[in-house]
Design a protein around this motif. Structure first.
Motif, PDB file in Angstrom:
ATOM      1  N   PRO A  66     -38.678  60.070 -94.180  1.00 15.61           N
ATOM      2  CA  PRO A  66     -37.775  58.604 -93.419  1.00 15.61           C
ATOM      3  C   PRO A  66     -36.591  58.829 -93.742  1.00 15.61           C
ATOM      4  CG  PRO A  66     -38.806  57.573 -94.065  1.00 15.61           C
ATOM      5  CD  PRO A  66     -39.533  59.609 -94.775  1.00 15.61           C
ATOM      6  N   LEU A  67     -35.915  57.776 -92.544  1.00 16.93           N
ATOM      7  CA  LEU A  67     -33.949  58.068 -92.600  1.00 16.93           C
ATOM      8  C   LEU A  67     -33.642  57.621 -93.882  1.00 16.93           C
ATOM      9  CD1 LEU A  67     -34.869  58.972 -89.519  1.00 16.93           C
ATOM     10  CD2 LEU A  67     -32.777  57.421 -88.709  1.00 16.93           C
ATOM     11  N   SER A  68     -35.556  56.717 -94.401  1.00 15.99           N
ATOM     12  CA  SER A  68     -34.248  55.220 -95.528  1.00 15.99           C
ATOM     13  C   SER A  68     -34.387  56.749 -96.486  1.00 15.99           C
ATOM     14  CB  SER A  68     -35.651  55.233 -95.977  1.00 15.99           C
ATOM     15  OG  SER A  68     -36.793  55.269 -95.706  1.00 15.99           O
ATOM     16  N   THR A  69     -35.110  57.554 -96.751  1.00 19.95           N
ATOM     17  CA  THR A  69     -34.775  58.661 -97.579  1.00 19.95           C
ATOM     18  C   THR A  69     -33.931  59.686 -98.071  1.00 19.95           C
ATOM     19  OG1 THR A  69     -36.142  60.447 -97.093  1.00 19.95           O
ATOM     20  CG2 THR A  69     -36.795  58.467 -98.189  1.00 19.95           C
ATOM     21  N   PHE A  70     -32.749  59.100 -97.174  1.00 19.87           N
ATOM     22  CA  PHE A  70     -31.922  60.142 -96.391  1.00 19.87           C
ATOM     23  C   PHE A  70     -30.598  59.407 -97.567  1.00 19.87           C
ATOM     24  CE2 PHE A  70     -32.380  61.244 -91.241  1.00 19.87           C
ATOM     25  CZ  PHE A  70     -33.473  62.474 -91.824  1.00 19.87           C
ATOM     26  N   ARG A  71     -29.908  61.085 -97.718  1.00 24.37           N
ATOM     27  CA  ARG A  71     -28.675  60.373 -98.995  1.00 24.37           C
ATOM     28  C   ARG A  71     -27.513  60.891 -98.104  1.00 24.37           C
ATOM     29  NH1 ARG A  71     -31.539  57.571 -99.583  1.00 24.37           N
ATOM     30  NH2 ARG A  71     -33.097  56.908-101.097  1.00 24.37           N
ATOM     31  N   LYS A  72     -27.571  61.989 -97.505  1.00 17.26           N
ATOM     32  CA  LYS A  72     -25.746  63.044 -96.999  1.00 17.26           C
ATOM     33  C   LYS A  72     -25.745  62.433 -95.454  1.00 17.26           C
ATOM     34  CE  LYS A  72     -25.850  66.943 -99.970  1.00 17.26           C
ATOM     35  NZ  LYS A  72     -26.443  67.979 -99.441  1.00 17.26           N
ATOM     36  N   VAL A 128     -27.525  61.428 -85.220  1.00 17.95           N
ATOM     37  CA  VAL A 128     -27.325  62.895 -84.901  1.00 17.95           C
ATOM     38  C   VAL A 128     -27.904  62.920 -86.462  1.00 17.95           C
ATOM     39  CG1 VAL A 128     -26.434  64.981 -84.826  1.00 17.95           C
ATOM     40  CG2 VAL A 128     -25.746  63.057 -83.480  1.00 17.95           C
ATOM     41  N   MET A 129     -29.427  63.632 -86.131  1.00 13.32           N
ATOM     42  CA  MET A 129     -30.278  64.087 -87.133  1.00 13.32           C
ATOM     43  C   MET A 129     -30.491  65.558 -87.618  1.00 13.32           C
ATOM     44  SD  MET A 129     -32.275  60.708 -86.856  1.00 13.32           S
ATOM     45  CE  MET A 129     -32.256  60.141 -84.950  1.00 13.32           C
ATOM     46  N   THR A 130     -30.546  65.983 -88.953  1.00  8.57           N
ATOM     47  CA  THR A 130     -30.854  66.812 -89.067  1.00  8.57           C
ATOM     48  C   THR A 130     -32.507  67.128 -89.148  1.00  8.57           C
ATOM     49  OG1 THR A 130     -28.934  67.268 -90.334  1.00  8.57           O
ATOM     50  CG2 THR A 130     -30.942  69.863 -90.256  1.00  8.57           C
ATOM     51  N   VAL A 131     -33.316  68.717 -88.511  1.00 14.50           N
ATOM     52  CA  VAL A 131     -34.916  68.199 -88.367  1.00 14.50           C
ATOM     53  C   VAL A 131     -34.885  68.985 -89.699  1.00 14.50           C
ATOM     54  CG1 VAL A 131     -36.716  69.417 -87.915  1.00 14.50           C
ATOM     55  CG2 VAL A 131     -34.961  68.940 -86.056  1.00 14.50           C
ATOM     56  N   THR A 132     -34.327  69.688 -90.575  1.00 13.50           N
ATOM     57  CA  THR A 132     -35.068  69.947 -91.217  1.00 13.50           C
ATOM     58  C   THR A 132     -35.063  68.989 -92.999  1.00 13.50           C
ATOM     59  OG1 THR A 132     -32.923  70.768 -92.473  1.00 13.50           O
ATOM     60  CG2 THR A 132     -34.575  72.283 -91.772  1.00 13.50           C
ATOM     61  N   SER A 133     -34.145  67.769 -92.450  1.00 16.44           N
ATOM     62  CA  SER A 133     -34.431  66.876 -93.644  1.00 16.44           C
ATOM     63  C   SER A 133     -34.727  65.959 -93.046  1.00 16.44           C
ATOM     64  CB  SER A 133     -33.475  65.775 -93.033  1.00 16.44           C
ATOM     65  OG  SER A 133     -31.717  66.364 -93.822  1.00 16.44           O
ATOM     66  N   LEU A 134     -35.372  65.605 -91.338  1.00 17.57           N
ATOM     67  CA  LEU A 134     -36.415  64.879 -91.080  1.00 17.57           C
ATOM     68  C   LEU A 134     -37.567  65.380 -91.294  1.00 17.57           C
ATOM     69  CD1 LEU A 134     -35.675  64.543 -87.220  1.00 17.57           C
ATOM     70  CD2 LEU A 134     -35.416  62.140 -89.149  1.00 17.57           C
ATOM     71  N   THR A 135     -38.183  66.138 -91.629  1.00 23.15           N
ATOM     72  CA  THR A 135     -39.737  67.199 -92.399  1.00 23.15           C
ATOM     73  C   THR A 135     -39.597  66.581 -93.644  1.00 23.15           C
ATOM     74  OG1 THR A 135     -38.647  69.080 -92.467  1.00 23.15           O
ATOM     75  CG2 THR A 135     -39.636  68.799 -91.037  1.00 23.15           C
ATOM     76  N   LYS A 136     -38.622  66.515 -94.123  1.00 25.30           N
ATOM     77  CA  LYS A 136     -38.750  66.026 -95.774  1.00 25.30           C
ATOM     78  C   LYS A 136     -39.249  64.199 -96.055  1.00 25.30           C
ATOM     79  CE  LYS A 136     -35.382  69.410 -97.277  1.00 25.30           C
ATOM     80  NZ  LYS A 136     -34.589  69.698 -98.483  1.00 25.30           N
TER      81      LYS A 136
END
Length: 237
Positions: free
Chosen positions: A197-203, A187-195
């Motif tokens: 890929p998933l490897s950059t997610f921290r939260k 379940v991914m937040t679109v604003t996070s995706l625009t910044k």
């Protein structure tokens, strides 16, 4: 801005080619193509304002999806459906194409067809954990190898040492929990995706699942094991 009832793109990635299990996305698993099982789960869990979509380069997969009652207004380009193409590229392609048609989303729920033991309860449980401050909620299972307990690396002299910590844990259950993605629910937040890929997610929040429901179909051996487990779980006698 994220609303109280966020618009959601339910995305099932299902390209036509597969080396590990040929045509696995359209191969019947107990009488039903894998991709159809995923589409029906998405339809069951989606709300009226949501969109259920299969990202595919295959006309055969497109037809199966449409036979389930959804629309596939565009196909994934061939260059985004190779062995080396990322799932992230497929997600962004879908978001961009829908945006061209005037439809935007606040979150993406990605369901891989290759998780046949995922339940609707798992999907809804992951959704309950999501909030607009997170980058992603992802389904996980406990890792078979724990870097605090039974995972080792070579030191500068070639001797094995524990991968993490001081090696003081003598029982696995005392070591910190270590999770691995099981591929069932994202379940991914679109604003996070625009910044990025998933490897950059921290939260990232985990949604734990039992290992018995975490089998991902990647090889013929995986398929054989899944068939066996399914038979055992559904046996009447």
């Amino acid at each position: 801005m994220i609303t109280d009832n966020p618009s959601t793109l339910w995305l099932i990635p299902a390209r036509g080619g597969s080396k590990g299990i040929p045509d696995k996305n359209i191969r019947p698993f107990h009488g039903e193509p894998l991709v159809a099982r995923a589409v029906k789960q998405a339809i069951e869990c989606a709300k009226d304002k949501d969109t259920v979509f299969v990202s595919t380069d295959s006309e055969s997969i497109k037809k199966i999806a449409e036979d389930c009652g959804i629309q596939i207004p565009f196909l994934r380009p061939e260059e985004l459906a190779t062995d080396t193409a990322s799932t992230y590229s497929a997600i962004m392609h879908a978001l961009e194409e829908f945006k061209k048609g005037g439809k935007e989303f606040e979150r993406v729920v990605l369901l891989q067809p290759t998780s046949p033991f995922r339940t609707s309860g798992d999907i809804l449980g992951a959704l309950e954990l999501w909030n607009p401050e997170t980058d992603m909620v992802v389904s996980v299972c406990e890792a078979r190898t724990n870097p605090y307990y039974n995972a080792f690396e070579e030191d500068s002299e070639g001797f094995l040492k524990i991968s993490k910590g001081e090696g003081n844990y003598t029982r696995r259950q005392d070591a910190p929990h270590v999770w691995e993605y099981n591929g069932a629910v994202y379940v991914m937040t679109v604003t996070s995706l625009t910044k990025g890929p998933l490897s950059t997610f921290r939260k990232i929040l985990p949604y734990p699942m039992d290992r018995s429901r975490s089998l991902d179909l990647d090889t013929p051996e995986d398929w054989m094991m899944a068939e066996y487990l399914f038979d055992r779980l559904t046996r009447k006698d």
